[in-house]
Design an enzyme around this catalytic site. Structure first.
Site, PDB file in Angstrom:
ATOM      1  N   GLU A   1      30.698  50.479  42.943  1.00  0.00           N
ATOM      2  CA  GLU A   1      31.007  49.041  42.874  1.00  0.00           C
ATOM      3  C   GLU A   1      30.803  48.354  44.202  1.00  0.00           C
ATOM      4  O   GLU A   1      30.142  47.299  44.194  1.00  0.00           O
ATOM      5  CB  GLU A   1      32.434  48.826  42.364  1.00  0.00           C
ATOM      6  CG  GLU A   1      32.762  47.342  42.198  1.00  0.00           C
ATOM      7  CD  GLU A   1      34.184  47.095  41.714  1.00  0.00           C
ATOM      8  OE1 GLU A   1      34.978  48.033  41.635  1.00  0.00           O
ATOM      9  OE2 GLU A   1      34.477  45.920  41.433  1.00  0.00           O
TER      10      GLU A   1
ATOM     11  N   HIS B   1      34.868  37.771  32.421  1.00  0.00           N
ATOM     12  CA  HIS B   1      34.348  38.473  33.589  1.00  0.00           C
ATOM     13  C   HIS B   1      35.143  38.091  34.829  1.00  0.00           C
ATOM     14  O   HIS B   1      35.485  38.933  35.669  1.00  0.00           O
ATOM     15  CB  HIS B   1      32.863  38.138  33.768  1.00  0.00           C
ATOM     16  CG  HIS B   1      32.190  38.960  34.821  1.00  0.00           C
ATOM     17  ND1 HIS B   1      31.678  38.421  35.989  1.00  0.00           N
ATOM     18  CD2 HIS B   1      31.939  40.293  34.890  1.00  0.00           C
ATOM     19  CE1 HIS B   1      31.136  39.383  36.714  1.00  0.00           C
ATOM     20  NE2 HIS B   1      31.273  40.526  36.083  1.00  0.00           N
TER      21      HIS B   1
END
Lengths: 651, 651
Positions: free
Chosen positions: A318, A177
């Protein structure tokens, strides 16, 4: 100067650069004006103190006032980097310097050291570090033993959500991630941010995380994660990370039970934001989705098209600097992380830092990450659900029939995957500032599975040679109640296992593919690579073992399963290569985890919408997976058996 | 072997005893069977690694299987202590070993090293330690600079309660509290626990803490602290200690806003307790108070008498093992600390340790400490309020008249006290396990005041020489609203400044007493003593500079005041020595902070009820302080002026 010396700046991020770095104790001969004020008057002296340990001295050219990415050559870059390293926050330095090395033509062949080596504190129980310090100080190098970290240290089984800790706290998953967001930053130089289909990949990579998380939940007798969409409700899932930030010398704050979000008034951090803003952005994003059109900063309409709309939406949600209108659509996903990460101190009155949700290296540890991203994914799915459904023609590959598939793991029964606990070692010493040198190994326990292979039989009745893209997914056989799935729900729970090109001769083709070749994962060795061992030397070997910390960790390819065997379905499809192909040269670059990470400096190597064929609602009269299948697809029932034993590290 | 070597075991509590200890790097020659399993196979090797740094080796006798306090002699004690030190929790070792050294006849003349030296992590911002580690590793000894700790690091002024942080987080206050509970443990060997009037002293010392805290609150424009007596209500005052436990390698847990107590079900800690138990104990204690009788374990009635009842009640409420019936009256005060300290993880599901309220070294940092103790004190006051009021005869000293008092501080105006910020340095190096040697100073900022003297004139009209006890208190002039006090409330806000014996010749007597002679405080140097500097050598000098970390820190004798001058009242009383005197020899023992700490191994040196003359309701027709006065008392208005400047450490 060899540019490999640049990498020494990742070593021991809290120590001044005057102190020799790396296992060979290489010292920089640093001009005084590069040093911070604390070390200016005593630079020479400190430098000499470490003189006897030092084997080589590297001359550092005088500082040129340029920034990393614009520096003329490697020598100037080093000077600038040293100047910055002595002054800025070590995390910031690491991030900026990593981005620069990844994107400069003259440094992109360097293999960045593992982030976990520089900042082990973001990945390991704080208790490890005192023990490591003791080990490094008291025990001679050759007598040291690995420090074992228990698998359960953040909570106990009294906490139901703790059943997923092995997933949430997995080192490889968190490293993936962090690397993903390093490769796809949402702000920065345009040539760095504006990567092919980055908005869509934001959607898809996180959608897959949620699907994978839900499969793990099923294996642990839990229902799918609940979206966090009522931002006024208390959050019942607490999380106590038990991590210390070595940089801040502060523990990562905990999130206790039943806390509620508040407006943020952290003036010193320049974060003042109302929860109403978050709600406002959400409503505007829904408006764009439901009208299939966004508005840009000039009031122009941007249609959200069938294939490109998801990319626009990814950047909008986002958000990234590619958002069509950040002023109007705001910064929903990012600010959600921020609101949650400051839940314990929203107005900074207690001088507290953000919690783990505020850092891409640690966010996936917290159960709320998945509740937040389940909400985010649901927003994307509202858009996806409104797109035209795939026709049979868009799904089928005429004359290509997948006639069979089975999985073989070792000598076991077919279609049975085997999982177990595995111990592995990681060397902490590069992140152990102000300590004696020498390896200090930490031994941790993680999920793993037996290697296996897919054996696929495909009939090509086209009368000639054909190419296809073989797409392999895994999904659950039944839902939480043990009932059969409706396709509209089922499709969201398929996790990608692999994707590769196949050449199909006329007639029957037998394809064997090893699990370790997965296009989703990076090999175990790369996730936990030890820089100083087994490093290939130069040229082609180096570029194969190149940068790409981005990639799902191979040991987490397969969900945990259950001792009695968890029922799942393997889905295999061979799609028409003519509709998949992206013409480009991908040789030599890191391309083995392209499904979630793309390929560095290349187009995303699959022309289809990400998630194809599961990313849309089904065509009419398809209510379950069986009905969805066209001849070029097949489904095979499988089970995943978990054995509750711990295997020692491979020597 | 010199018994001083025992003290080396306090050095670097996390390091194995094989590693040389103390500034002179003295090594123990340890038999292998004393070592823990980890170090047994490599003891010699590790020991030799440090050989070159070592100046002296001390032979350690073979282990005898005895416990500290029963060990035959100092040699056996050392063996046992080393065995234990290698195995038990370092805090536990420190506590047990300290208690033993304090109470063994052959070691009680040893001066224990400051607790803050062994465990600086309980007193200093966690950020100090990384900086100290850097300083110790990178900077040569002679170039090191003190590490400055900001005075505000746990919160900002957005948090109203933070106004009191300088008091709650004062090193000396927290050290005093830790030492008090070390000297007066509530459990243990009977000869250690059963000290003269310990239950009463528990009441009085904590009553004075609350009075002092309230005075500080007045100086900061805050009202008196609110009792925490509704145990179902959320606690609005949060506290984020920002301390790391170096022993646990965990941060001390934070207490966020509006948390609520829960039943405790921490089975691994053997703590399962319901809040209903706490309520039940409270009701039974009130029943005892309101009926002036307790019942012991055999069902016998123990009257709560006018002078001794408070001592019984102190042991009952705390509780100590001297409680008349722990089964029946429970463990109210202690369990209140425990309930609060586990508020964030009441069933241990998150594997969290207790918060600062669970440790006497850290409890006073948290605002809830004062709310809890305000409740506890209120219970005591319910008892005190029901006792016979002091008659004029019990208060007056016939023929003795205090005719005047004033305070003189430097050359300033009379009756004006001056406070300011002071920086001081403390050496951390003894608590910096696994680090290079050499001093590492931390510079912190605390309240201080100009030295001053009391000038008291007393007339003795008795026709002969008299002795009296001069009792000096300080209280607020007006209440939170600026209104005059009613005596019933006012009396609870008088803080003791000094108490000493005066010999009164016939006629006028002029008494001058320096503030530094206070019977409440220990000198600054003792609170923060550096063991390795200025230590008196042996015999009488040593015993004068003996154990007694217990004592209010002298720098906190006087409340902070305000820039414009806070109005207060100095109260001076000379009581009849015949009713005060306790006949005993107190020479040579630490007796300079007797008011809150008693005298080691002696009776409490004042026969009166603690808190006299303010510990009871006033006699009839006394509604304010003026009316309360008898001729042997006097009140003088004073002001405390605070100057907001920071003075550098005295060199």
């Amino acid at each position: 100067m060899s540019k490999n010396n640049l990498l020494l700046l990742f070593d021991r991020p809290l120590e001044t650069v005057i102190v020799p770095k790396g296992p060979n104790q290489i010292a920089f001969d640093v001009p005084v004006d590069l040093l911070s004020d604390r070390y200016k008057p005593i630079g020479m002296e400190v430098s000499n103190r470490f003189g006897e340990e030092t084997k080589t001295k590297i001359p550092v050219p005088r500082l040129l006032n340029l920034i990393f990415i614009g520096m003329r050559d490697v020598d100037d870059l080093l000077a600038m980097a040293i100047y910055a390293r002595e002054r800025v926050n070590p995390y910031l330095f690491n991030y900026c310097f990593s981005v620069a090395l990844l994107h400069r033509p003259d440094t992109q062949d360097l293999e960045l050291p593992s982030f976990i080596g520089s900042f082990p504190d973001k990945y390991f129980d704080s208790q490890v570090f005192a023990r490591a310090r003791e080990e490094a100080t008291v025990i001679p190098q050759e007598r040291r033993q690995p420090i074992e970290v228990p698998i359960d240290y953040t909570a106990s089984d009294l906490e139901i959500e703790h059943r997923l800790a092995y997933f949430r706290e997995d080192l490889g998953i968190n490293l993936h991630h962090w690397h993903w967001h390093l490769v796809y930053p949402f702000e920065g130089a345009m040539q760095v941010v504006n990567k092919n289909r980055r908005g869509e990949l934001f959607y898809y990579m996180h959608q897959q995380i949620i699907a994978r998380y839900n499969l793990e939940r099923f294996c642990n007798n839990l229902k799918r994660v609940t979206r966090f969409n009522d931002w006024k409700e208390p959050i019942p899932e607490a999380y106590f990370p038990k991590l210390d930030s070595l940089v801040a010398s502060r523990a990562w704050p905990s999130r206790v039970e039943d806390q509620t979000l508040s407006d943020l008034r952290r003036e010193q951090d320049q974060i003042t934001q109302d929860l109403d803003d978050l709600r406002r952005w959400r409503e505007r994003i829904f408006e764009a989705i439901h009208s299939l059109a966004a508005q840009d900063a000039n009031g122009q309409t941007i249609p959200l098209t069938e294939f490109e709309g998801i990319d626009v939406l990814g950047n909008m949600i986002e958000s990234s600097m590619l958002s069509p209108n950040r002023n109007f659509y705001g910064d929903m996903h990012n600010m959600g992380h921020v609101f949650i990460s400051y839940i314990h101190d929203p107005d900074h009155r207690h001088l507290e830092n953000f919690g783990v949700m505020g850092d891409s290296a640690t966010a996936m540890r917290d159960p709320i990450f998945y509740r937040w991203h389940a909400f985010i994914d649901d927003v994307f799915q509202q858009f996806k659900g409104s797109l035209p459904r795939y026709t049979e023609a868009q799904l089928n590959y005429p004359n290509i029939t997948v006639t069979g598939v089975n999985i073989q793991s070792g000598n076991g029964p077919p279609n049975t995957l085997n999982t177990f606990w595995q111990q592995s070692d990681v060397d902490l010493s590069r992140g152990m500032d102000f300590q004696p040198r020498g390896n200090v190994l930490v031994r941790f326990t993680h999920l793993n599975h037996e290697p296996f292979s897919y054996n696929i039989t495909i009939n090509n009745a086209s009368g000639g040679t054909k190419r296809g893209t073989c797409r392999i997914f895994l999904g659950p056989k039944v839902d939480e109640r043990g009932a059969p799935w409706r396709f509209v729900d089922h499709r969201l729970l398929f996790i990608e296992l692999d994707k590769f090109t196949v050449n199909l001769s006329q007639g029957a083709n037998n394809i064997t593919r090893n699990s370790t070749e997965s296009s989703v994962t990076i090999p175990f060795e790369r996730t936990f690579r030890n820089l100083d061992l087994n490093r290939p030397v130069g040229g082609a070997a180096l570029s194969q073992f190149n940068f790409c910390g981005c990639g799902w960790p191979h040991h987490m390819l397969i969900p945990k399963g259950t001792p009695e065997g968890w029922q799942c379905q393997l889905f295999v499809m061979v799609s028409n290569f003519d509709d998949d192909q992206v013409v480009q040269d991908t040789a030599g670059t890191c391309n083995d985890a392209m499904s979630y990470c793309g390929i560095k400096d290349r187009l995303y190597p699959d022309k289809r919408s990400m998630g194809y064929p599961f990313d849309r609602m089904p065509r009419d009269n398809v209510s379950n997976l069986e009905e969805f299948l066209t001849p070029n697809m097949i489904v095979q029932d499988c089970i995943i058996k978990f054995t509750n034993t711990i295997r020692k590290p491979a020597q």
